[in-house]
Design a protein around this motif. Sequence first.
Motif, PDB file in Angstrom:
ATOM      1  N   ARG A  19      61.313  50.467  42.068  1.00  0.00           N
ATOM      2  CA  ARG A  19      61.291  49.656  40.859  1.00  0.00           C
ATOM      3  C   ARG A  19      60.878  48.205  41.128  1.00  0.00           C
ATOM      4  NH1 ARG A  19      63.808  51.723  36.336  1.00  0.00           N
ATOM      5  NH2 ARG A  19      64.567  53.848  36.591  1.00  0.00           N
ATOM      6  N   MET A  20      60.341  47.940  42.312  1.00  0.00           N
ATOM      7  CA  MET A  20      59.953  46.579  42.697  1.00  0.00           C
ATOM      8  C   MET A  20      58.446  46.496  42.914  1.00  0.00           C
ATOM      9  SD  MET A  20      63.032  45.554  45.341  1.00  0.00           S
ATOM     10  CE  MET A  20      62.728  46.941  46.458  1.00  0.00           C
ATOM     11  N   ILE A  21      57.869  45.357  42.516  1.00  0.00           N
ATOM     12  CA  ILE A  21      56.434  45.142  42.674  1.00  0.00           C
ATOM     13  C   ILE A  21      56.164  43.653  42.853  1.00  0.00           C
ATOM     14  CG2 ILE A  21      55.985  44.913  40.176  1.00  0.00           C
ATOM     15  CD1 ILE A  21      53.349  46.509  40.695  1.00  0.00           C
ATOM     16  N   VAL A  22      55.082  43.319  43.549  1.00  0.00           N
ATOM     17  CA  VAL A  22      54.678  41.915  43.713  1.00  0.00           C
ATOM     18  C   VAL A  22      53.343  41.679  43.015  1.00  0.00           C
ATOM     19  CG1 VAL A  22      55.937  41.409  45.837  1.00  0.00           C
ATOM     20  CG2 VAL A  22      53.690  42.495  45.982  1.00  0.00           C
ATOM     21  N   VAL A  23      53.165  40.460  42.506  1.00  0.00           N
ATOM     22  CA  VAL A  23      51.921  40.072  41.841  1.00  0.00           C
ATOM     23  C   VAL A  23      51.534  38.667  42.300  1.00  0.00           C
ATOM     24  CG1 VAL A  23      52.438  41.495  39.818  1.00  0.00           C
ATOM     25  CG2 VAL A  23      53.081  39.084  39.818  1.00  0.00           C
ATOM     26  N   GLY A  24      50.330  38.242  41.919  1.00  0.00           N
ATOM     27  CA  GLY A  24      49.879  36.899  42.262  1.00  0.00           C
ATOM     28  C   GLY A  24      49.825  36.690  43.764  1.00  0.00           C
ATOM     29  N   ASP A  25      50.146  35.458  44.208  1.00  0.00           N
ATOM     30  CA  ASP A  25      50.064  35.133  45.635  1.00  0.00           C
ATOM     31  C   ASP A  25      51.010  35.970  46.483  1.00  0.00           C
ATOM     32  OD1 ASP A  25      48.139  33.259  45.143  1.00  0.00           O
ATOM     33  OD2 ASP A  25      49.376  31.503  45.559  1.00  0.00           O
ATOM     34  N   ALA A  26      52.040  36.513  45.905  1.00  0.00           N
ATOM     35  CA  ALA A  26      52.945  37.372  46.662  1.00  0.00           C
ATOM     36  C   ALA A  26      52.242  38.658  47.098  1.00  0.00           C
ATOM     37  CB  ALA A  26      54.179  37.713  45.835  1.00  0.00           C
ATOM     38  N   ALA A  27      51.199  39.057  46.356  1.00  0.00           N
ATOM     39  CA  ALA A  27      50.462  40.281  46.673  1.00  0.00           C
ATOM     40  C   ALA A  27      49.114  40.014  47.315  1.00  0.00           C
ATOM     41  CB  ALA A  27      50.247  41.103  45.391  1.00  0.00           C
ATOM     42  N   HIS A  28      48.500  38.895  46.970  1.00  0.00           N
ATOM     43  CA  HIS A  28      47.123  38.625  47.434  1.00  0.00           C
ATOM     44  C   HIS A  28      46.848  37.128  47.331  1.00  0.00           C
ATOM     45  CE1 HIS A  28      46.383  38.340  43.104  1.00  0.00           C
ATOM     46  NE2 HIS A  28      46.910  39.547  42.967  1.00  0.00           N
ATOM     47  N   ALA A  29      47.142  36.390  48.371  1.00  0.00           N
ATOM     48  CA  ALA A  29      46.970  34.935  48.319  1.00  0.00           C
ATOM     49  C   ALA A  29      45.608  34.539  48.867  1.00  0.00           C
ATOM     50  CB  ALA A  29      48.073  34.244  49.110  1.00  0.00           C
ATOM     51  N   PRO A  30      44.658  34.177  48.000  1.00  0.00           N
ATOM     52  CA  PRO A  30      43.368  33.695  48.499  1.00  0.00           C
ATOM     53  C   PRO A  30      43.501  32.250  48.951  1.00  0.00           C
ATOM     54  CG  PRO A  30      43.408  33.535  46.123  1.00  0.00           C
ATOM     55  CD  PRO A  30      44.730  34.127  46.533  1.00  0.00           C
ATOM     56  N   SER A  31      42.541  31.781  49.723  1.00  0.00           N
ATOM     57  CA  SER A  31      42.569  30.368  50.086  1.00  0.00           C
ATOM     58  C   SER A  31      42.274  29.543  48.834  1.00  0.00           C
ATOM     59  CB  SER A  31      41.516  30.069  51.153  1.00  0.00           C
ATOM     60  OG  SER A  31      40.245  29.900  50.566  1.00  0.00           O
ATOM     61  N   PRO A  32      42.689  28.261  48.824  1.00  0.00           N
ATOM     62  CA  PRO A  32      42.370  27.405  47.679  1.00  0.00           C
ATOM     63  C   PRO A  32      40.865  27.307  47.428  1.00  0.00           C
ATOM     64  CG  PRO A  32      44.053  26.390  49.056  1.00  0.00           C
ATOM     65  CD  PRO A  32      43.534  27.578  49.817  1.00  0.00           C
ATOM     66  N   SER A  33      40.065  27.634  48.459  1.00  0.00           N
ATOM     67  CA  SER A  33      38.604  27.585  48.318  1.00  0.00           C
ATOM     68  C   SER A  33      38.104  28.501  47.215  1.00  0.00           C
ATOM     69  CB  SER A  33      37.933  27.981  49.645  1.00  0.00           C
ATOM     70  OG  SER A  33      38.414  27.211  50.711  1.00  0.00           O
ATOM     71  N   SER A  34      38.871  29.528  46.907  1.00  0.00           N
ATOM     72  CA  SER A  34      38.428  30.476  45.886  1.00  0.00           C
ATOM     73  C   SER A  34      38.462  29.864  44.500  1.00  0.00           C
ATOM     74  CB  SER A  34      39.320  31.717  45.898  1.00  0.00           C
ATOM     75  OG  SER A  34      40.618  31.398  45.408  1.00  0.00           O
ATOM     76  N   GLY A  35      39.357  28.888  44.281  1.00  0.00           N
ATOM     77  CA  GLY A  35      39.550  28.359  42.938  1.00  0.00           C
ATOM     78  C   GLY A  35      40.099  29.403  41.996  1.00  0.00           C
ATOM     79  N   GLN A  36      40.730  30.457  42.561  1.00  0.00           N
ATOM     80  CA  GLN A  36      41.120  31.610  41.754  1.00  0.00           C
ATOM     81  C   GLN A  36      42.587  31.979  41.847  1.00  0.00           C
ATOM     82  OE1 GLN A  36      39.548  34.003  39.591  1.00  0.00           O
ATOM     83  NE2 GLN A  36      38.205  32.247  39.320  1.00  0.00           N
ATOM     84  N   GLY A  37      43.384  31.247  42.629  1.00  0.00           N
ATOM     85  CA  GLY A  37      44.776  31.630  42.800  1.00  0.00           C
ATOM     86  C   GLY A  37      45.533  31.765  41.496  1.00  0.00           C
ATOM     87  N   ALA A  38      45.491  30.730  40.668  1.00  0.00           N
ATOM     88  CA  ALA A  38      46.208  30.755  39.391  1.00  0.00           C
ATOM     89  C   ALA A  38      45.604  31.775  38.434  1.00  0.00           C
ATOM     90  CB  ALA A  38      46.197  29.368  38.759  1.00  0.00           C
ATOM     91  N   SER A  39      44.285  31.835  38.391  1.00  0.00           N
ATOM     92  CA  SER A  39      43.621  32.742  37.450  1.00  0.00           C
ATOM     93  C   SER A  39      43.917  34.199  37.768  1.00  0.00           C
ATOM     94  CB  SER A  39      42.107  32.496  37.481  1.00  0.00           C
ATOM     95  OG  SER A  39      41.804  31.203  37.005  1.00  0.00           O
ATOM     96  N   LEU A  40      43.880  34.558  39.054  1.00  0.00           N
ATOM     97  CA  LEU A  40      44.175  35.944  39.424  1.00  0.00           C
ATOM     98  C   LEU A  40      45.628  36.295  39.125  1.00  0.00           C
ATOM     99  CD1 LEU A  40      42.252  36.341  42.804  1.00  0.00           C
ATOM    100  CD2 LEU A  40      41.575  37.170  40.545  1.00  0.00           C
ATOM    101  N   ALA A  41      46.540  35.337  39.320  1.00  0.00           N
ATOM    102  CA  ALA A  41      47.946  35.588  39.030  1.00  0.00           C
ATOM    103  C   ALA A  41      48.150  35.851  37.539  1.00  0.00           C
ATOM    104  CB  ALA A  41      48.792  34.403  39.481  1.00  0.00           C
ATOM    105  N   ILE A  42      47.459  35.096  36.701  1.00  0.00           N
ATOM    106  CA  ILE A  42      47.594  35.291  35.253  1.00  0.00           C
ATOM    107  C   ILE A  42      46.976  36.616  34.829  1.00  0.00           C
ATOM    108  CG2 ILE A  42      46.992  34.354  32.989  1.00  0.00           C
ATOM    109  CD1 ILE A  42      47.008  31.542  34.418  1.00  0.00           C
ATOM    110  N   GLU A  43      45.825  36.955  35.426  1.00  0.00           N
ATOM    111  CA  GLU A  43      45.252  38.282  35.173  1.00  0.00           C
ATOM    112  C   GLU A  43      46.255  39.373  35.528  1.00  0.00           C
ATOM    113  OE1 GLU A  43      40.522  37.381  36.198  1.00  0.00           O
ATOM    114  OE2 GLU A  43      41.608  38.964  37.242  1.00  0.00           O
ATOM    115  N   ASP A  44      46.887  39.243  36.712  1.00  0.00           N
ATOM    116  CA  ASP A  44      47.889  40.227  37.144  1.00  0.00           C
ATOM    117  C   ASP A  44      48.979  40.389  36.091  1.00  0.00           C
ATOM    118  OD1 ASP A  44      46.665  40.676  39.577  1.00  0.00           O
ATOM    119  OD2 ASP A  44      48.182  39.660  40.789  1.00  0.00           O
TER     120      ASP A  44
END
Length: 396
Positions: A287-312
């Motif tokens: 019953r446990m799952i991780v999302v966002g940086d807990a599951a897939h932390a890209p480098s800040p170079s991606s400019g996508q950390g926050a966006s991918l977390a919200i998509e998740d």
Amino acid sequence: MSRTALVIGGGIAGPATAMALRKAGIEAVVHEARAEGDGDAGVFLTLGSNGIEALKAIDADRRATATGFATPELTLRGSKGKTLGVSKISSATAAPSMTIRRADLYRALHEEAVRRGVQVVHGKRLVSAEDTGDAVTATFADVTTATGDLLIGCDGVHSTVRRAVDPGAPAPSYAGLISLGGYARGVDTGAEPGSYTMIFGRRAFFGYAVAPDGEVWWFANVPRPAEPARGEVERIPADEWRRTLAGAFADDAGPAVRILEATATADIMPASPVHLLKRLPAWHRGRMIVVGDAAHAPSPSSGQGASLAIEDAVVLARCLRDAPSHAEAFADFVRRRRPRVEKIVKQAARINNSKAAGPVGRLFLDAFMPLFLRAAARSSFTEEVYGHRTTWEVAA
């Protein structure tokens, strides 16, 4: 169907996940380790077109983007001032990407979540989690507990939930860079408001964006091969970092040194080591799952950390809404999300390596970056990243 969820972590992913779950009919309580009023760490970030579209799916985009400004592209320069190229960081068919203070985005998402009835409990640092089969119980550092149908880890790159899901999960890897930034006033960079510039300096990497009111938002990535101890670089005084950065950029063309000199000591944000999580074998268990940086932390170079977390957040809530069980929902979530996020993480790692390049690497960048950018412009990768639409009504 699951009706309650414990959301662990109240950064960007936490309130976004709670709002999406509430929209799906699941009551979520956010458990945040920080004390109330502490805000969120960091300087500023890019909220990509795709992140804004994901917020639109849960009707949370207006408040979240109210304090940012559009930055649809960035200019890349070498240490001698040569323009290496211009890179699009927005979708051509959606709202432009925005630069926003991390603290402002944090505050906006929390206020909107609370306005919708989401409970946020502060001072709750997760210690352990136990899945009993029909529920999951979280134990916090203050010895209190909470129980729900599901537990969702939104607790970042150093996630405790990740270890609960898989005790053998790989630890995040140090990227060889220290990141920090700040805000400067009264300095003329020669750039137009809304512009974003990144400089591959001889000894470090420097980026800056000019806000509509003329304030310059800047960040620096300083190579440091040996990983510092937890809290070590955060304790270095701001004025010491100013001297370090001024020396690092002294021989580079561009306004980096002038921007640093124009930055008040109080406006230099604490430094932090950059950590990445390239691939996590298991995103969920029971019953446990991780999302966002807990599951897939890209480098800040991606400019996508926050966006991918919200998509998740949106996709997970949608999967839980539509699937007959949490197990099927979790499996569907991973199937939909893993290919996309891992491709972006891999691309960001390449950029990150270029930031840590030595003198020979700088020569390579000056010579070959224009060719790389032309090839990227011909590819569909930028639109694939920023043009991605996460919707609520139709499965994406």
